[in-house]
Design an enzyme around this catalytic site. Structure first.
Site: not given
Length: 449
Positions: A119, A203, A205, A211, A239, A277, A295, A341
């Site tokens: 990352k 980072e 926030y 998102h 998610k 993202e 992916r 989901r």
């Protein structure tokens, strides 16, 4: 160099394995499905042309066993391996093992997996591509003192993440220096345990955000963008509901984020399907690079529904060396798609896992509804893996109509024998702020108050 693919080994399980098999059948490609003891009676095993047991139920002894999977691939003379998502899909050592065995890896080059899988390194690549990134460390941090120094310079709150992390794990928000001192070592230990890498980065926030992720597809010559998705409904950074397109974005912002995504792909020398993202700050209408998933995504069907495009088929074609020859101007999104989901979890008991046997199952049969699943009546959900059992994807002409269709689909869904998150999704679909598209990533915090 072009290489004809006639047989693919699927190094995954569950709904994504079934999804890949269906596209292979459409393309007249033979499939080899590897499986663990726990998945012996799975739908993917029933559908595949050839099947091979690769070990016990625990994933470390089966789906993470690179040596065993490569051995099976050689024995069955496959041309390529599709890693799906999760497990080995973003492991550079697996991609390298495939190439060394003379087998095509259906995904990016190993070097790209190394660069974008880290990352902190991915953030540097985004900066080199001229894409805005959230303020924070320019690389990995070494200790809590480094973290505190950076946090004090950019201002609290900050989020500290595992460099090799993903799936919402290995990250924590901090509001002051004392919190960092108390929790830093524990976070590094969690990162090491989860990702075999203790490296962390810091980072800023942002609290009032959405998102957003952009779907990219790259062959040997061209970079294509297939719109964006809004994945802001999350629980513990996982998610739960995804939409395409992200109607919160203006057309000007969408154009900027698409161009930024193309620059990142060019800088990373990216190949195949990927997702970039971003954090979208609702206060300033600015976006910041977050990470790249190298992916196929769990939520890829919402893009497929809006673009009438098979992303798995494109993955296979790119892996074979085929030039896609697409016209970016013809890649147009139509209507609106939403995915829920469905997990084997009990939302009334803090989403406690609910393994067991499905004794009754009835899918919705409405027009515009797609079901991606691997379960069936009599199927016993293993205890070893992710709790995802199905994805319900609804497409209609507008967001409002897609929400209404999802309400109907969830109402028709019948699953007995286990607890699922279907009722939770029904509640979200009925929520006024969700319906009005007025929420941020903290939606569920308020939802459960």
């Amino acid at each position: 160099m072009k290489k004809k693919i006639t047989k693919i080994l699927i190094a995954n399980r569950g709904e994504i394995a079934v999804r890949i098999i269906k596209t292979c059948q459409k393309m007249d490609i033979q499939t080899v499905q590897v499986y663990s003891d726990a998945d012996e009676n799975s739908l993917a095993v029933k559908l595949a042309d050839e099947t091979v047991n690769i070990g016990p139920g625990p994933a470390l002894q089966s789906y993470f066993n690179i040596e065993k999977i490569i051995s099976v691939a050689k024995q069955h003379a496959v041309d390529a391996i599709h890693p799906g998502y999760g497990f080995l899909s973003e492991k550079a050592e697996f991609a390298m093992a495939c190439l060394e065995a003379g087998i095509s890896f259906i995904g990016p080059h190993p070097e790209t997996l190394i660069d974008m899988g880290d990352k902190a390194r991915a953030k540097l690549i985004a900066q080199q591509a001229g894409v805005p990134v959230s303020p924070g460390s320019t690389g990995e941090i070494l200790n809590s003192d480094d973290a505190i120094k950076i946090a004090n310079s950019i201002g609290y709150p900050v989020i500290i993440k595992a460099s090799a992390g993903g799936g919402g794990r290995g990250m924590k928000v901090f509001y002051d220096e004392q919190e960092i001192r108390r929790n830093y070592e524990g976070l590094a230990t969690e990162a090491l345990r989860s990702f075999a890498n203790s490296a962390l980065y810091v980072e800023k926030y942002f609290e009032n955000i959405r998102h957003i992720e952009v779907q990219v597809l790259c062959d040997q010559e061209d970079i294509y963008v297939l719109g964006e998705r809004d994945c802001s409904i999350q629980r513990k950074n996982q998610k739960l509901i995804e939409e395409c397109p992200a109607v919160i974005l203006t057309s000007d912002v969408s154009a900027l984020i698409y161009e930024a995504s193309k620059r990142i792909c060019a800088e990373a020398k990216y190949l195949n399907v990927g997702t970039i993202e971003y954090l979208y700050d609702l206060n300033t209408s600015k976006f910041y690079f977050l990470e790249m998933n190298t992916r196929i995504q769990v939520e890829h069907p919402v893009t497929e529904m809006c673009f009438n495009f098979d992303l798995v088929e494109a993955q296979i074609k790119v892996a074979s060396g085929e030039k896609l020859g697409l016209d970016q101007n013809s890649l147009i999104s139509h209507g609106h798609s939403i995915e829920c989901r469905i997990n084997a979890e009990n939302p009334d008991k803090k989403f406690m896992p609910s393994p067991g046997t499905i004794i009754k199952l009835k899918w919705p049969t409405l027009e515009g509804v797609r079901i991606d699943s691997h379960v069936f009546e009599g199927y016993t959900i293993p205890i070893y893996y992710d709790s995802l059992i199905a994805k319900i994807i609804c497409w209609s002409h507008s967001r409002d109509e897609a929400i209404e269709l999802m309400k109907q689909a969830l109402g028709e869904l019948q699953i007995e024998g286990i607890k699922t998150t279907a009722s939770f999704h029904e509640s979200v679909m009925a929520d006024a702020s969700f319906g009005a598209n007025q929420y941020d990533t903290r939606f569920l915090n308020r939802f459960f108050e």
